[in-house]
Design a protein around this motif. Sequence first.
Motif, PDB file in Angstrom:
ATOM      1  N   GLU A 154     -21.639  37.033 119.668  1.00  0.00           N
ATOM      2  CA  GLU A 154     -21.469  38.478 119.541  1.00  0.00           C
ATOM      3  C   GLU A 154     -20.033  38.849 119.899  1.00  0.00           C
ATOM      4  O   GLU A 154     -19.405  38.205 120.729  1.00  0.00           O
ATOM      5  CB  GLU A 154     -22.412  39.218 120.495  1.00  0.00           C
ATOM      6  CG  GLU A 154     -23.889  39.072 120.151  1.00  0.00           C
ATOM      7  CD  GLU A 154     -24.319  39.939 118.967  1.00  0.00           C
ATOM      8  OE1 GLU A 154     -23.671  40.981 118.719  1.00  0.00           O
ATOM      9  OE2 GLU A 154     -25.300  39.561 118.301  1.00  0.00           O
ATOM     10  N   SER A 171     -24.165  43.741 123.216  1.00  0.00           N
ATOM     11  CA  SER A 171     -23.872  42.390 122.747  1.00  0.00           C
ATOM     12  C   SER A 171     -24.745  41.335 123.420  1.00  0.00           C
ATOM     13  O   SER A 171     -24.887  40.230 122.910  1.00  0.00           O
ATOM     14  CB  SER A 171     -22.394  42.055 122.947  1.00  0.00           C
ATOM     15  OG  SER A 171     -22.138  41.784 124.309  1.00  0.00           O
ATOM     16  N   SER A 220     -27.889  36.458 123.398  1.00  0.00           N
ATOM     17  CA  SER A 220     -26.587  35.923 123.015  1.00  0.00           C
ATOM     18  C   SER A 220     -26.240  34.694 123.833  1.00  0.00           C
ATOM     19  O   SER A 220     -26.690  34.543 124.963  1.00  0.00           O
ATOM     20  CB  SER A 220     -25.498  36.966 123.240  1.00  0.00           C
ATOM     21  OG  SER A 220     -25.945  38.208 122.812  1.00  0.00           O
ATOM     22  N   VAL A 247     -20.151  35.520 124.016  1.00  0.00           N
ATOM     23  CA  VAL A 247     -19.673  36.881 123.782  1.00  0.00           C
ATOM     24  C   VAL A 247     -18.146  36.868 123.800  1.00  0.00           C
ATOM     25  O   VAL A 247     -17.528  36.314 124.712  1.00  0.00           O
ATOM     26  CB  VAL A 247     -20.215  37.875 124.838  1.00  0.00           C
ATOM     27  CG1 VAL A 247     -19.601  39.253 124.643  1.00  0.00           C
ATOM     28  CG2 VAL A 247     -21.735  37.975 124.752  1.00  0.00           C
TER      29      VAL A 247
END
Length: 257
Positions: free
Chosen positions: A83, A157, A162, A165
Amino acid sequence: MSEPILELHGVNKSFGPVHVLHDVDLAVRAGEVTALVGDNGAGKSTLVKCIAGIHAADSGEVRFRGKPVHIHGPRDAADLGIEVVYQDLALADNLDIVQNMFLGRERGSAWLLDEASMEQAARQTLASLSVRTVKSVRTPVSALSGGQRQTVAIAKSVLWDSKVVLLDEPTAALGVAQTRQVLDLVRRLAEQGLGVVLISHNMADVFEVSDRIAVLYLGRMAAEVQTKDVTHGQVVELITAGRSGDLGLARPDTAVV
Ligand SMILES: Nc1ncnc2c1ncn2[C@@H]1O[C@H](COP(=O)(O)OP(=O)(O)O)[C@@H](O)[C@H]1O
Ligand SMILES: [Mg+2]
């Protein structure tokens, strides 16, 4: 030292005649913050966009958990758990926090969004990141401060399980206290086991929050070092000259075209 979760090998990217990235290698490790630094125009944002599938690299290899992967678009990156939080972040002012966090990925059917479950997930995510400055997840984003907005963008995010990041200058437009909040959050992302890449111009921030520093100089990876092994002065020299003592490019002058 953990195995890298994300590795780039020999990545090249040109825009027409402009060769922006030259054989770039980068390793991102889970549980660590890697600061990506370099002068304006060094290629930091371009590199992030290649990882995010916004730009297609011309050549090179991306490995995720040791396996070669092909990222042809943002969707491929998202499917891997990669992300990006951009500096000019794309939050919709007229929507509230929950709506922004789920924008484009709403739960429920097109006819009936599962508002209760989205609201709960938004609240849980903010709580898991120890975000306490946001009073209600139904606050419109237009009513938030710059730091709170960045916090929401970062929380968004990590809402999607995830793994990596990438944050492109998340504190560039923030004041001191707000920067503090965002840096704390960046650290917490790493503590939760994510691989974090932080682009920043601010050396104090970089030294405070990063485990590793990767320096881009005119599109070439001049050095990837552990933060504890270098001084501010060395990093500034790597950024501005591509070399500092034994560190950096063997012949930074040949990088100038
Ligand atoms: N979409 C694009 N088209 C053409 N050139 C671009 C594009 N994006 C970036 N560049 C060029 O690539 C170089 C690196 O830019 P960028 O990645 O934004 O650097 P940084 O984020 O390190 O400041 C610059 O010379 C910039 O003008
Ligand atoms: Mg940039």
